[in-house]
Design a protein around this motif. Structure first.
Motif, PDB file in Angstrom:
ATOM      1  N   ARG A 166       1.355  13.919   7.107  1.00 15.27           N
ATOM      2  CA  ARG A 166       0.417  12.514   6.879  1.00 15.27           C
ATOM      3  C   ARG A 166      -0.828  12.805   7.428  1.00 15.27           C
ATOM      4  O   ARG A 166      -0.899  13.612   8.345  1.00 15.27           O
ATOM      5  N   ASN A 173       8.914  -1.306   7.517  1.00 14.83           N
ATOM      6  CA  ASN A 173       7.373  -1.855   6.944  1.00 14.83           C
ATOM      7  C   ASN A 173       7.879  -1.882   5.324  1.00 14.83           C
ATOM      8  O   ASN A 173       7.529  -0.859   4.596  1.00 14.83           O
ATOM      9  N   HIS A 228       6.185  -3.253   3.133  1.00 16.57           N
ATOM     10  CA  HIS A 228       5.145  -3.408   2.401  1.00 16.57           C
ATOM     11  C   HIS A 228       4.409  -1.882   2.052  1.00 16.57           C
ATOM     12  O   HIS A 228       3.394  -2.079   1.242  1.00 16.57           O
ATOM     13  N   GLN A 229       4.822  -0.853   2.512  1.00 15.71           N
ATOM     14  CA  GLN A 229       4.833   0.232   2.337  1.00 15.71           C
ATOM     15  C   GLN A 229       5.703   0.740   0.760  1.00 15.71           C
ATOM     16  O   GLN A 229       6.641   1.239   1.134  1.00 15.71           O
ATOM     17  N   TYR A 237       4.336   6.752  -0.815  1.00 20.13           N
ATOM     18  CA  TYR A 237       3.367   8.005  -0.249  1.00 20.13           C
ATOM     19  C   TYR A 237       2.751   8.574  -1.412  1.00 20.13           C
ATOM     20  O   TYR A 237       3.411   8.874  -2.207  1.00 20.13           O
ATOM     21  N   SER A 277       0.652  -1.334   0.107  1.00 19.77           N
ATOM     22  CA  SER A 277      -0.097  -0.122   0.107  1.00 19.77           C
ATOM     23  C   SER A 277       0.588   1.256   0.117  1.00 19.77           C
ATOM     24  O   SER A 277       2.113   1.205   0.062  1.00 19.77           O
ATOM     25  N   TYR A 278       0.316   2.305   0.005  1.00 21.98           N
ATOM     26  CA  TYR A 278       0.923   3.729   0.036  1.00 21.98           C
ATOM     27  C   TYR A 278       0.195   4.392   1.093  1.00 21.98           C
ATOM     28  O   TYR A 278      -0.972   4.373   1.296  1.00 21.98           O
ATOM     29  N   ALA A 279       1.154   5.360   1.775  1.00 19.55           N
ATOM     30  CA  ALA A 279       0.855   6.199   2.655  1.00 19.55           C
ATOM     31  C   ALA A 279       0.223   7.301   2.138  1.00 19.55           C
ATOM     32  O   ALA A 279       0.581   7.858   1.118  1.00 19.55           O
TER      33      ALA A 279
END
Length: 344
Positions: A236, A285, A287-288, A291, A60-62
């Motif tokens: 964020r 992390n 899997h990130q 963003y 996923s993306y932040a």
């Protein structure tokens, strides 16, 4: 023969001749379809298998919120040379068309306005000083076009001539009757307010932190983040919508000294940043993948950013026009934000 077919045949035979052929055909068809649907429903109940939930984390993306804080143009733009030449031509054409009429068509004879007309016409040889001297009668009356590079087509020259004309009353060289001015006679004139320069002190000094520069252009706030990159204020999302996040980011980055207004609730664009594969392997992390920053549009009415107590780790700021933003930011960042910025 199954139960559904037997039931249908009994029903048709019992009705007999009281039902027409078309109705019997429709009744038989609906019964078959109903029986087939019932059988299919019963079979699917045994064939349904619930999916097995995956325990593997999904890539996923932040999500970040960004703010395009801008100061709109404060003055009109400079005229293009073609526009300046066209407007000058229109003023000269207007004077040429007015010459066939006597001035008494516009001004009452022997009135103060008529005396003022005579004074100024004797002094400057033309009714309108800002268009240069023009003689409407004679062999060269047709030759009134402005030469290339002439002062008459320059806007600042026209302004200076108009101000000079407003400061004079026609008595500087001659008296009211046309003779010399009597010795010791003082000509008083009310002071004329001169227009401000279109080039400010901040433009001359190259002060990129001043909002009093490039008054004809839109300026955007750029900040330097902890990594040393020039970006728009961003952070964020913290369980909030983009509009609320934009207001919070402005306060945390520039303080409460700025009077700002967030325009609308819909972002005007977005930027996607992908982490390098090397950094993903060492990241806690992995899997990130990166963003995505969604930008909201905002305006500043007053104030200036104060970064001494900002909570986003910002170290510097600038107010830049579109082409200046291109030189300051990274190439991938510019490709994402360039269509959100106005040319003026």
């Amino acid at each position: 023969m199954n139960a559904g077919h037997q039931t249908t045949r009994r029903l048709v035979s019992s009705v007999g001749q009281s039902v027409c052929r078309a109705c019997r055909h429709s009744l038989s068809r609906n019964s078959y379809a109903t029986a087939a649907a019932a059988v299919q429903t019963d079979d699917s109940a045994f064939q349904h298998v619930p999916p097995v939930a995956s325990t593997e984390p999904q890539a996923s993306y932040a999500v970040k919120g960004g703010v395009l804080l801008s100061r709109p143009p404060q003055i009109t733009r400079d005229l293009h040379p073609f526009e300046a030449a066209y407007f000058l031509y229109q003023r000269r054409l207007n004077e040429r068309l007015a010459l066939p009429f006597t001035r008494y068509f516009y001004i009452k004879k022997r009135s103060p306005a008529d005396l003022e007309w005579k004074r100024k016409l004797r002094q400057r040889l033309t009714p309108a000083r800002d268009i240069g001297r023009y003689k409407g009668y004679g062999d060269e009356a047709w030759n009134d076009e402005v030469l290339v590079g002439a002062n008459e087509s320059d806007f600042q020259w026209q302004v200076q001539r108009l101000v000079k004309d407003a400061e004079q009353n026609g008595l500087e060289d001659k008296s009211e009757e046309g003779g010399p001015v009597r010795a010791g006679k003082k000509v008083e004139r009310e002071p004329v307010e001169r227009p401000l320069s279109r080039v400010t002190e901040a433009d001359t000094k190259g002060d990129l932190k001043s909002l009093n520069r490039l008054l004809q252009r839109t300026l955007y706030l750029l900040v330097k983040d902890k990594e040393g990159h020039w970006v728009f204020p961003q952070d964020r999302l913290d369980q909030e919508n983009l509009h609320t996040a934009a207001e919070r980011i402005l306060k945390q980055s520039g303080g409460i000294n700025m009077n700002t207004w967030v325009v609308g609730n819909v972002p005007v664009g977005q930027h996607q940043h992908d982490f390098a594969p090397e950094s993903l392997k060492a990241s806690p992390n992995p899997h990130q993948l990166g963003y995505k920053t969604f930008f909201m549009k905002a305006r500043i009415m007053a104030g200036q950013p104060i970064l001494t107590e900002n909570k986003l780790g910002l170290t510097d700021f600038k107010w830049l026009a579109k082409e200046e933003v291109q030189k300051a930011v990274r190439k991938d960042y510019w490709q994402s934000v360039k269509n959100m910025l106005t040319e003026r």
